[in-house]
Structures are given as C-alpha cells and as structure tokens.
Write an enzyme that holds these catalytic residues in place. Structure first.
Site, PDB file in Angstrom:
ATOM      1  N   GLN A 101       0.719 -14.031   1.999  1.00 13.64           N
ATOM      2  CA  GLN A 101       1.212 -12.649   2.006  1.00 13.64           C
ATOM      3  C   GLN A 101       1.569 -12.226   3.432  1.00 13.64           C
ATOM      4  O   GLN A 101       0.728 -12.233   4.334  1.00 13.64           O
ATOM      5  CB  GLN A 101       0.180 -11.675   1.415  1.00 13.64           C
ATOM      6  CG  GLN A 101       0.832 -10.312   1.143  1.00 13.64           C
ATOM      7  CD  GLN A 101      -0.128  -9.256   0.629  1.00 13.64           C
ATOM      8  OE1 GLN A 101      -1.214  -9.090   1.166  1.00 13.64           O
ATOM      9  NE2 GLN A 101       0.277  -8.502  -0.378  1.00 13.64           N
ATOM     10  N   TYR A 188       2.052   0.165   4.099  1.00 11.23           N
ATOM     11  CA  TYR A 188       2.346  -0.523   5.359  1.00 11.23           C
ATOM     12  C   TYR A 188       3.838  -0.439   5.678  1.00 11.23           C
ATOM     13  O   TYR A 188       4.589   0.282   5.004  1.00 11.23           O
ATOM     14  CB  TYR A 188       1.815  -1.963   5.299  1.00 11.23           C
ATOM     15  CG  TYR A 188       0.306  -1.973   5.155  1.00 11.23           C
ATOM     16  CD1 TYR A 188      -0.512  -1.444   6.161  1.00 11.23           C
ATOM     17  CD2 TYR A 188      -0.317  -2.459   4.006  1.00 11.23           C
ATOM     18  CE1 TYR A 188      -1.898  -1.410   6.027  1.00 11.23           C
ATOM     19  CE2 TYR A 188      -1.700  -2.429   3.870  1.00 11.23           C
ATOM     20  CZ  TYR A 188      -2.484  -1.905   4.878  1.00 11.23           C
ATOM     21  OH  TYR A 188      -3.848  -1.859   4.745  1.00 11.23           O
ATOM     22  N   ARG A 325     -10.995  -7.918  -7.214  1.00 12.13           N
ATOM     23  CA  ARG A 325     -12.450  -7.957  -7.053  1.00 12.13           C
ATOM     24  C   ARG A 325     -13.121  -8.958  -7.987  1.00 12.13           C
ATOM     25  O   ARG A 325     -14.119  -9.580  -7.614  1.00 12.13           O
ATOM     26  CB  ARG A 325     -13.001  -6.545  -7.242  1.00 12.13           C
ATOM     27  CG  ARG A 325     -12.664  -5.660  -6.042  1.00 12.13           C
ATOM     28  CD  ARG A 325     -12.726  -4.208  -6.353  1.00 12.13           C
ATOM     29  NE  ARG A 325     -11.676  -3.797  -7.270  1.00 12.13           N
ATOM     30  CZ  ARG A 325     -11.414  -2.532  -7.582  1.00 12.13           C
ATOM     31  NH1 ARG A 325     -12.151  -1.564  -7.055  1.00 12.13           N
ATOM     32  NH2 ARG A 325     -10.440  -2.240  -8.413  1.00 12.13           N
TER      33      ARG A 325
END
Ligand SMILES: Cc1cc2nc3c(=O)[nH]c(=O)nc-3n(C[C@H](O)[C@H](O)[C@H](O)COP(=O)(O)O)c2cc1C
Length: 369
Positions: A101, A188, A325
């Site tokens: 990524q 971002y 998670r």
C-alpha cells in the site's frame, strides 16, 4: 457449504487467489529503527497470514515527505526495499500473495516527522483540526502531537509527487510485490485533493470534480506505467470523516474516479467503509452505482463478519472482502472461517508500536493441537 462464495477462488489482474478473504492494510508501527526498515519480525507477521487470498501491506511511505507517523515503514531507501523483499519472499514461501500500500500522508503530519523539520504539504494550507500524529520528540521521547499547518503544494511540484509514486512502485516491483495499492483513502494526501473541504485550489487540480480527482488519476496512470494496470489497485473511503476530512461531493468524486479506473484498467477497487472512524454508512444506491460503473474486482472492507461478507459477495456488490482487526488477531483467519472455528479477540493496546506481543504471538488453531 457455508461461506461458499467467500472461500471460492477469484482472479484479480493476473493473480489467482484461492479465496476472497483479503487482509486489510494495518499500520502497526513496528518497522526497525533507524530508517523505518521492514524487519525479520515484520516478515514473520506477514508470513503467518499468507493464507489470505491477498495481503495488503500496512500503509508504506513513498517518501520522507509522505511520512506522518513514527516507525511506519517506507519504500524510498535501499534498506527499506531490501526489507520488503524479505517480507514478500516470506509470504511467497508460504504460497501467499501480497500488495504494497503506497502512502503519502499530506497534511496528516508534523515537522517532527519530516526531514529537516520541513513543513508538511497538502493541496491547501488548511490544518486538520483535532488531529494528532505519533512522533519522536527532539528529546528522543515518543508521543502524540497536534498536526502542523501544511503548506499548499505549488502546481509545479505535483509532477514530483507523481514521481514519488513512480519511484516507490519501481522499488515495490523489484522487491517482488505482486501488486501495489494506491492509498487514496482515510483522509491522506490523495483524498485531501479529492475533498471539497481540504482542496481550495484554483489551478487545474482544484474546483470541479474532474480537477480534484486529477492527481489521483495521474498517479494511477503513472504507477500502471511502471508495473502494469493489472497489478494496481486503489483504496478509497467515501464518507470518511477522520482527520477533519469533510467532502460535500464524496459520492460524485468516487463515481467519476471509478470511470477512470475502468479506462486505465485498474485491477481492483478497495472500498474502506466509514465504520471504524465514524461517518455516514454507504447507501445501497451508491454501492449499486459503483458496481454498475466498474466491472473490475470490488473489495469491501469495514467491520464485516464472515456471514456478512458472504452476503455482500452473494448479492454482487463486492467480489471479495477485506478483514482488518480479525486478521490482526487471527493469523489463520481463512482456516477458522473454513472450520467455523471461534476467533481470537484483537488487543487494541498492542495495535500500534511494540514488539512481538500482540503482533506475532496470536495463536493459530493448529498451535493448540
Ligand atoms: C490498527 C489499524 C491500522 C490500520 N491501518 C491502516 C492502513 O495502514 N491503511 C489503511 O488503508 N487502513 C488502515 N486501517 C483501516 C483498516 O484497513 C480497515 O479499513 C478497518 O480496520 C475496518 O476493517 P475491520 O472492521 O475488518 O477491522 C487500519 C485499522 C486499524 C484497526
């Protein structure tokens, strides 16, 4: 068979995935210091999770300028490239597949996270309110600080930003990654350009939807030129509201972008749903519009259970589902899904930073046999 769709194979670009359970990108702030270099421990962590149809690595800085957080890894130095080559090799040795990524944080940064105390950069000079990053202070201690006000990038600097993505992709290719994922999500740099709130530019990168999405499209085209469009994915997060991000036209931008993905031939669209950071859930209408506009692979992500993932694939709105998670806490997540076995609970206290604890020591089912 339960979870028949989720556990069935799929092609993404030229990759054959044995199942549709993707490992979501997870920042863990455990790169070795100095230099934010992926370590042997990082390789072990990813190799433990090689049962994923595809692993998407933690967000990785494409440059020093793109950095906002202490001990998140980079892909701009020779040492980092070598570290990542070791990680990709470890995943491949276990018959896994891994995408890197690519990350530029833009304004979600602080002078302490930059080289030579440089001011962070952004589309416009607007500081993110109520936003903190984890940095190393001048006295060597670690801690959270409010982000700095960024400076607006000059139009003439934007080709340099695209080049940062190109250089990072060249390194990712040499390191042996199967794919790269352009991080255009979670507030971002690329999402800052797309959003009406953070982008107040008056040049050809601001104003209309087409202009605000332009930098992302240029990055995708350039990255595809290095590694091939069939080895490029993108992650977006419409309706994301973390890091003071607001966007009055999030859906319109996403729909425009998706048409461009199709034109370029991008292999997959990864949608981070606004769950864990708050934000309005995606509407059914919007999901369907994205699906209709894009015939590539759609990966959905955000608080899915295995059964919800199966249903989302079954109805055709997604082709695969990423788990964050749950994968963090269950190295053998796919095997647990296959056997209908219970899942380990993630320990939030060890999400960011630290060593093996809460990282490589989550038990796999077979450890207990
Ligand atoms: C510890 C942690 C780190 C994360 N790091 C990243 C990241 O580096 N890049 C990214 O796009 N999303 C990141 N996310 C978001 C996840 O990829 C995912 O969208 C989110 O956890 C929701 O999925 P889940 O409910 O399956 O965990 C992170 C989430 C967590 C909990």
């Amino acid at each position: 068979m339960p979870l028949e769709k989720l556990l069935s194979p799929i092609s993404i670009g030229n990759l054959e995935l044995p199942n549709r359970v993707v490992m979501a990108p997870l920042t863990r702030n455990r790169a070795s210091q100095p230099g934010d270099v992926p370590s042997e421990m990082n390789a072990r962590y990813y190799a433990q999770r090689a049962g994923a149809g595809l692993i998407v690595s933690e967000a990785t800085h494409i440059s020093r300028q793109g950095q906002g957080y202490w001990a998140a890894p980079g892909i701009y130095s020779d040492a980092q490239e070598a570290g990542w080559k070791n990680v990709a090799g470890a995943v491949h040795a276990k018959q896994g597949r891994i995408a890197l990524q690519l990350w530029h944080v833009g304004r979600v940064s602080h002078r302490l996270a930059q080289a030579d105390s440089a001011q962070p950069v952004a589309p416009s000079a607007i500081r993110a309110e109520n936003t903190q990053v984890f940095v190393k202070n001048e006295d060597g201690t670690l801690g959270f600080v409010d982000v700095d006000e960024p400076r607006a990038l000059e139009t003439s600097e934007l080709s340099g930003i695209v080049l940062q993505y190109v250089d990072a992709t060249q390194r990712a290719k040499r390191a042996g990654f199967d794919m790269v994922e352009v991080h255009a999500a979670n507030g971002y740099l690329l999402q800052q350009f797309m959003s009406t709130h953070t982008n107040r530019r008056t040049d050809e990168y601001g104003g209309s939807v087409e202009n605000r999405v332009r930098l992302t499209v240029e990055v995708l085209e350039a990255v595809a030129g290095v590694i091939g469009a069939d080895r490029v994915g993108i992650r977006i997060s419409p309706n994301f509201v973390g890091f003071d991000l607001k966007d009055a036209e999030a859906e319109a931008s996403a729909i425009y972008l998706v048409k461009e993905l199709k034109r370029i031939g991008i292999a997959y669209l990864h949608i981070a749903e606004p769950d864990w950071a708050g934000g309005e859930p995606l509407s059914e209408n919007f999901r369907q519009t994205l699906r209709d506009a894009y015939d590539g692979v759609i990966i959905a992500c955000g608080e899915y259970t295995a059964e919800e993932a199966e249903a989302r694939i079954e109805c055709g709105e997604a082709d695969a589902v990423a788990f964050g998670r749950a994968f963090l806490a269950n190295p053998d997540l796919v095997e647990r899904f296959r056997r209908g076995a219970p899942l380990n609970e993630p320990d939030e206290a060890t999400f960011y930073g630290g060593g093996e604890e809460g990282y490589t020591d989550y038990p796999a089912l077979d450890d207990n046999e």
